[in-house]
Design a protein around this motif. Structure first.
Motif, PDB file in Angstrom:
ATOM      1  N   MET A   1       0.208   8.748   7.300  1.00 35.39           N
ATOM      2  CA  MET A   1      -0.077   9.101   5.914  1.00 35.39           C
ATOM      3  C   MET A   1      -1.522   9.568   5.802  1.00 35.39           C
ATOM      4  O   MET A   1      -2.397   9.148   6.567  1.00 35.39           O
ATOM      5  CB  MET A   1       0.143   7.906   4.987  1.00 35.39           C
ATOM      6  CG  MET A   1       1.557   7.369   4.941  1.00 35.39           C
ATOM      7  SD  MET A   1       2.736   8.424   4.053  1.00 35.39           S
ATOM      8  CE  MET A   1       2.171   8.254   2.365  1.00 35.39           C
ATOM      9  N   HIS A   2      -1.776  10.438   4.837  1.00 33.80           N
ATOM     10  CA  HIS A   2      -3.133  10.887   4.554  1.00 33.80           C
ATOM     11  C   HIS A   2      -3.191  11.262   3.082  1.00 33.80           C
ATOM     12  O   HIS A   2      -2.173  11.258   2.385  1.00 33.80           O
ATOM     13  CB  HIS A   2      -3.490  12.113   5.410  1.00 33.80           C
ATOM     14  CG  HIS A   2      -2.737  13.344   5.029  1.00 33.80           C
ATOM     15  ND1 HIS A   2      -1.489  13.663   5.540  1.00 33.80           N
ATOM     16  CD2 HIS A   2      -3.027  14.362   4.153  1.00 33.80           C
ATOM     17  CE1 HIS A   2      -1.060  14.779   5.013  1.00 33.80           C
ATOM     18  NE2 HIS A   2      -1.966  15.235   4.161  1.00 33.80           N
ATOM     19  N   TYR A   3      -4.362  11.571   2.602  1.00 28.85           N
ATOM     20  CA  TYR A   3      -4.475  12.164   1.269  1.00 28.85           C
ATOM     21  C   TYR A   3      -5.627  13.157   1.278  1.00 28.85           C
ATOM     22  O   TYR A   3      -6.632  12.984   1.972  1.00 28.85           O
ATOM     23  CB  TYR A   3      -4.658  11.104   0.173  1.00 28.85           C
ATOM     24  CG  TYR A   3      -5.961  10.323   0.217  1.00 28.85           C
ATOM     25  CD1 TYR A   3      -7.077  10.741  -0.514  1.00 28.85           C
ATOM     26  CD2 TYR A   3      -6.054   9.151   0.968  1.00 28.85           C
ATOM     27  CE1 TYR A   3      -8.256  10.015  -0.490  1.00 28.85           C
ATOM     28  CE2 TYR A   3      -7.231   8.423   0.996  1.00 28.85           C
ATOM     29  CZ  TYR A   3      -8.329   8.853   0.268  1.00 28.85           C
ATOM     30  OH  TYR A   3      -9.504   8.133   0.296  1.00 28.85           O
ATOM     31  N   LEU A   4      -5.418  14.230   0.521  1.00 29.73           N
ATOM     32  CA  LEU A   4      -6.420  15.281   0.425  1.00 29.73           C
ATOM     33  C   LEU A   4      -7.013  15.233  -0.981  1.00 29.73           C
ATOM     34  O   LEU A   4      -6.275  15.310  -1.966  1.00 29.73           O
ATOM     35  CB  LEU A   4      -5.770  16.642   0.669  1.00 29.73           C
ATOM     36  CG  LEU A   4      -6.705  17.835   0.862  1.00 29.73           C
ATOM     37  CD1 LEU A   4      -7.487  17.678   2.156  1.00 29.73           C
ATOM     38  CD2 LEU A   4      -5.901  19.128   0.901  1.00 29.73           C
TER      39      LEU A   4
ATOM     40  N   GLY B   1      -2.223  18.211  13.977  1.00 33.19           N
ATOM     41  CA  GLY B   1      -3.674  18.050  13.967  1.00 33.19           C
ATOM     42  C   GLY B   1      -4.211  17.546  12.649  1.00 33.19           C
ATOM     43  O   GLY B   1      -3.482  17.432  11.658  1.00 33.19           O
ATOM     44  N   VAL B   2      -5.477  17.245  12.642  1.00 32.00           N
ATOM     45  CA  VAL B   2      -6.134  16.691  11.470  1.00 32.00           C
ATOM     46  C   VAL B   2      -6.224  17.746  10.368  1.00 32.00           C
ATOM     47  O   VAL B   2      -6.564  18.894  10.617  1.00 32.00           O
ATOM     48  CB  VAL B   2      -7.546  16.181  11.843  1.00 32.00           C
ATOM     49  CG1 VAL B   2      -8.266  15.658  10.604  1.00 32.00           C
ATOM     50  CG2 VAL B   2      -7.453  15.103  12.909  1.00 32.00           C
ATOM     51  N   VAL B   3      -5.923  17.332   9.167  1.00 28.63           N
ATOM     52  CA  VAL B   3      -6.035  18.216   8.016  1.00 28.63           C
ATOM     53  C   VAL B   3      -7.496  18.292   7.586  1.00 28.63           C
ATOM     54  O   VAL B   3      -8.133  17.256   7.373  1.00 28.63           O
ATOM     55  CB  VAL B   3      -5.181  17.679   6.848  1.00 28.63           C
ATOM     56  CG1 VAL B   3      -5.323  18.567   5.626  1.00 28.63           C
ATOM     57  CG2 VAL B   3      -3.728  17.569   7.275  1.00 28.63           C
TER      58      VAL B   3
ATOM     59  N   PRO C   1      -5.834  25.553   1.893  1.00 30.54           N
ATOM     60  CA  PRO C   1      -6.879  24.840   2.632  1.00 30.54           C
ATOM     61  C   PRO C   1      -6.398  24.257   3.954  1.00 30.54           C
ATOM     62  O   PRO C   1      -7.188  24.083   4.888  1.00 30.54           O
ATOM     63  CB  PRO C   1      -7.295  23.733   1.656  1.00 30.54           C
ATOM     64  CG  PRO C   1      -7.050  24.315   0.316  1.00 30.54           C
ATOM     65  CD  PRO C   1      -5.770  25.102   0.483  1.00 30.54           C
ATOM     66  N   VAL C   2      -5.109  23.935   4.057  1.00 37.46           N
ATOM     67  CA  VAL C   2      -4.554  23.414   5.303  1.00 37.46           C
ATOM     68  C   VAL C   2      -4.178  24.546   6.258  1.00 37.46           C
ATOM     69  O   VAL C   2      -4.518  24.521   7.439  1.00 37.46           O
ATOM     70  CB  VAL C   2      -3.315  22.538   5.015  1.00 37.46           C
ATOM     71  CG1 VAL C   2      -2.548  22.232   6.302  1.00 37.46           C
ATOM     72  CG2 VAL C   2      -3.723  21.248   4.328  1.00 37.46           C
TER      73      VAL C   2
ATOM     74  N   GLY D   1       6.978  14.238  13.173  1.00 43.53           N
ATOM     75  CA  GLY D   1       5.600  14.609  13.479  1.00 43.53           C
ATOM     76  C   GLY D   1       4.735  14.938  12.296  1.00 43.53           C
ATOM     77  O   GLY D   1       3.620  15.452  12.466  1.00 43.53           O
ATOM     78  N   TYR D   2       5.203  14.624  11.084  1.00 43.47           N
ATOM     79  CA  TYR D   2       4.452  14.971   9.881  1.00 43.47           C
ATOM     80  C   TYR D   2       3.672  13.777   9.334  1.00 43.47           C
ATOM     81  O   TYR D   2       4.223  12.692   9.172  1.00 43.47           O
ATOM     82  CB  TYR D   2       5.390  15.500   8.794  1.00 43.47           C
ATOM     83  CG  TYR D   2       5.965  16.850   9.117  1.00 43.47           C
ATOM     84  CD1 TYR D   2       5.234  18.018   8.876  1.00 43.47           C
ATOM     85  CD2 TYR D   2       7.225  16.969   9.699  1.00 43.47           C
ATOM     86  CE1 TYR D   2       5.745  19.264   9.192  1.00 43.47           C
ATOM     87  CE2 TYR D   2       7.749  18.215  10.018  1.00 43.47           C
ATOM     88  CZ  TYR D   2       7.007  19.349   9.770  1.00 43.47           C
ATOM     89  OH  TYR D   2       7.509  20.585  10.089  1.00 43.47           O
TER      90      TYR D   2
END
Length: 381
Positions: A212-215, A180-182, A370-371, A151-152
């Motif tokens: 996948m995402h990026y901050l 949920g959305v970061v 921040p997360v 789930g990550y």
């Protein structure tokens, strides 16, 4: 940057520290308002060093393969995992995640799976760059796939500790977020930056079929340029300095290029410091000085090239000795750490196998809080 005084007034982030070692993840994150409520490692010497600096009442000294979700307290929001790098390092055996050491990743993943609805909101994994190329990239793909199944949504970044301390220590980090959305996160392939060089960008590109995402992150600081803030000053008569015969053998073992470098520094008017490693070249043991003024990557003290020497040069003099536990601590951003537990060699081993405090703190300030506590970021902005 997040105001730590604001962060600590909020509800603490409850964290579990896997492969805790001597506790430098905790050293980095607790000032930000993270409360480590559980920790685990298998090595008693590391646990003793942890206990000399932190409350260790929650520390489980045991093999992670014997740990189950029932051993952890409830409501863990963050789990950190600096699992062993032996099988992933370019200097290691390259067995990858099937190796007996680096394969401990799967035990971490097993425990996450067992946690089910109590699974942490965020995970932070740290390892060497070799993780990205092990078995042609398959090991990293397998790890990202497993985290996605749990789930990550994952982000991958790379940080060299030289931006914070005078040590070249490149490491990669996987940050997994679930539930949920970061805030502020983006999807797709991230632009190239200092924390996402081209090879990290390619990791993201190859895994777009996963979550996948990026901050976006700020630029890394420049970092110190020499060892002046690390070196433990001691008199020339201190017995830790090597004797004339040993120094002569040290110099004689060098290549002509290395000798010329040493002589130039020796004959300079000012004092400077270099670190040196013993290398095997064409089956011959040789000493080599670093080209720059910062230290090489500290390693666990297991012989061969693992132990780092300090060379003091200038005004016609050459002095050599092993680096001290305090110097190791300073190079890991833990100069105030108590060194009362264990032997000096155990201290060197513990620091060489740890994370750099300043790096983890930077990730905590600019990513984890921040997360996990976005309201803190808004108040501190």
């Amino acid at each position: 940057m997040i105001d730590e005084s604001v962060a600590t007034t909020q509800t603490p982030v409850r964290a579990a520290e896997f492969f805790a070692g001597i506790g430098l993840v905790r050293e980095a994150l607790e000032p930000l308002g993270v409360q480590v409520v559980w920790a685990n490692d298998i090595e008693k010497a590391k646990r003793d060093a942890y206990a000399a600096n932190h409350d260790a009442s929650h520390f489980l000294l045991d093999d992670v393969r014997k740990v189950t979700a029932e051993n952890l307290p409830a409501d863990i929001e963050l789990a950190t995992s600096s699992f062993p790098c032996v099988d992933l390092s370019l200097a290691g055996n390259r067995l990858g995640l099937v190796g007996s050491q680096s394969g401990m990743f799967w035990e971490f993943a097993r425990i996450l799976e067992e946690m089910r609805k109590q699974r942490p909101r965020a995970v932070l994994l740290e390892n060497v760059h070799g993780f990205a190329t092990s078995h042609g990239g398959k090991d990293l793909s397998d790890a990202l796939t497993r985290l996605s199944e749990l789930g990550y949504s994952c982000d991958v970044i790379a940080v060299d500790a030289r931006h914070f301390v005078p040590q070249s220590r490149p490491r990669m980090f996987i940050l997994g977020i679930r539930g949920g959305v970061v805030p502020g996160a983006q999807t797709g392939i991230p632009p190239v930056s200092d924390v996402r060089p081209e090879w990290v960008q390619r990791v993201h590109a190859r895994h777009q079929h996963l979550a996948m995402h990026y901050l976006p992150l700020p630029r890394l600081p420049e970092g110190p340029h020499d060892l002046s803030g690390v070196v433990e000053r001691m008199d020339t008569s201190d017995p830790r300095w090597w004797g004339p015969d040993r120094v002569a053998a040290f110099v004689e073992s060098m290549s002509p290029l290395q000798t010329a470098r040493l002589q130039a520094l020796r004959d300079s008017e000012g004092i400077s410091w270099r670190t040196a490693y013993r290398r095997t070249r064409n089956r011959v043991s040789m000493w080599e000085l670093r080209r720059d003024d910062i230290g090489g990557c500290l390693r666990t003290t297991g012989g061969g090239s693992s132990k780092q020497a300090l060379v003091e040069l200038g005004k016609g003099e050459v002095r050599v000795r092993w680096m001290t536990p305090l110097e190791y601590a300073r190079m890991m951003g833990a100069g105030s750490y108590k060194l009362t537990a264990g032997t000096p060699n155990q201290a060197l081993f513990g620091f060489g196998d740890a994370v750099v405090v300043d790096v983890i703190k930077w990730i905590g300030q600019h990513y984890l809080l921040p997360v996990l506590r976005p309201q803190v970021v808004l108040q501190a902005a």
